[in-house]
Design an enzyme around this catalytic site. Sequence first.
Site, short mmCIF file in Angstrom:
data_model
loop_
_atom_site.label_atom_id
_atom_site.label_comp_id
_atom_site.label_asym_id
_atom_site.label_seq_id
_atom_site.Cartn_x
_atom_site.Cartn_y
_atom_site.Cartn_z
CE LYS A 69 -4.32 -0.35 -0.46
NZ LYS A 69 -5.21 -1.35 -0.23
CE LYS A 102 -10.30 6.20 -3.92
NZ LYS A 102 -9.91 7.15 -2.91
CE LYS A 141 -6.60 -3.95 -7.47
NZ LYS A 141 -5.94 -3.72 -6.22
#
Length: 330
Positions: free
Chosen positions: A114, A199, A196
């Site tokens: 992340k 957002k 992928k």
Amino acid sequence: MAGKRILSGMQPTGPLHLGNYFGALKNWIALQDDYECFYFIADWHALTSLYNDPSLIRKYSREVAADWISSGLDPEKCTLFVQSKIPEHAELYLILSMIVPVPWLERNPTYKEKQDEIKNVELSSHGFLGYPVLQTADVVLYKADAVPVGIDQAPHLEISREIVRRFNNLYGKEVFIEPEAKISEIPKLNGLDGRKMSKSYDNAIYLSDDENQIGKKIRSMFTDPQRKRREDPGDPDVCNLYPFHKIYSNGETQKEIDRDCRTAAIGCGDCKAILAKNMLEQMKPTMEKRREIIAKPKELDEILEEGSKKARLVAKATLREAKKAMRFQK
Ligand code: TRP
Ligand code: SF4
């Protein structure tokens, strides 16, 4: 299976897109008839990345709840709640953080991933490292047997199981249940540009998009990169759009497109128009329901308020039990 309890959460970091729907929500909806389900908005978790503007989290929480209900989660069948309305999550998180070794968190693969993925926010906070500890508190407060999540969440569930074992061992009581991950099968649906669906890549189709937006997005989609001119034959197996037909078009249409694409009997423009029509037809009931829900924000707030009250009773009882087992409280 009867009497088994399911729990899962989503971070309100934006409205939900088709990747979220097929990756988790669809599974949640299917489970609500057979299990006692608790589904919640993980707004404290969203603070790990949206701490710069927490007002967004409030806005997105409503959007996500509207996406849930319009897609078919039924507040009569399952308990829908908001994490931050239940302070017991925070209290148990604090307690668990006293018994979780930091190296368990440092070697969590999603921690590094992340940080690499989200470049525009500084993700080096204590809270971000502790993300799986809060997630464990979320799950074990409800003694959930199974947690339906996407494959990306498997490492978090593994940490939760370790934490449960450590707690139960330390205090000599089986207060918490080791939760099992229920991983959804995700159909291969990429974003408009072939990466992928996300957002952060600005390539997603949202459950909240209207007819115009969806039509426009489909027209802009990447297809077979080898198919440069109308007369070039295409290959559905490498086309970024074809998997959408596999979900939204019937078997016969799929066959026709597969055949006519390979012989250039059909152009990508025609193919997109067929997809748009089929998708809109199927998304229409959700779209209409979503508009109704968004128009009545008070009712939506009430649903979450009610659900949170119900959930809190369960959370309180478990926390009390945990503190007793620790002999921290009588
Ligand atoms: N980490 C999950 C996600 O990003 C959200 C989440 C928070 C969650 N707490 C949870 C999922 C507890 C399942 C159970 O998707
Ligand atoms: Fe893809 Fe359809 Fe174009 Fe074939 S015709 S390349 S399946 S968009």
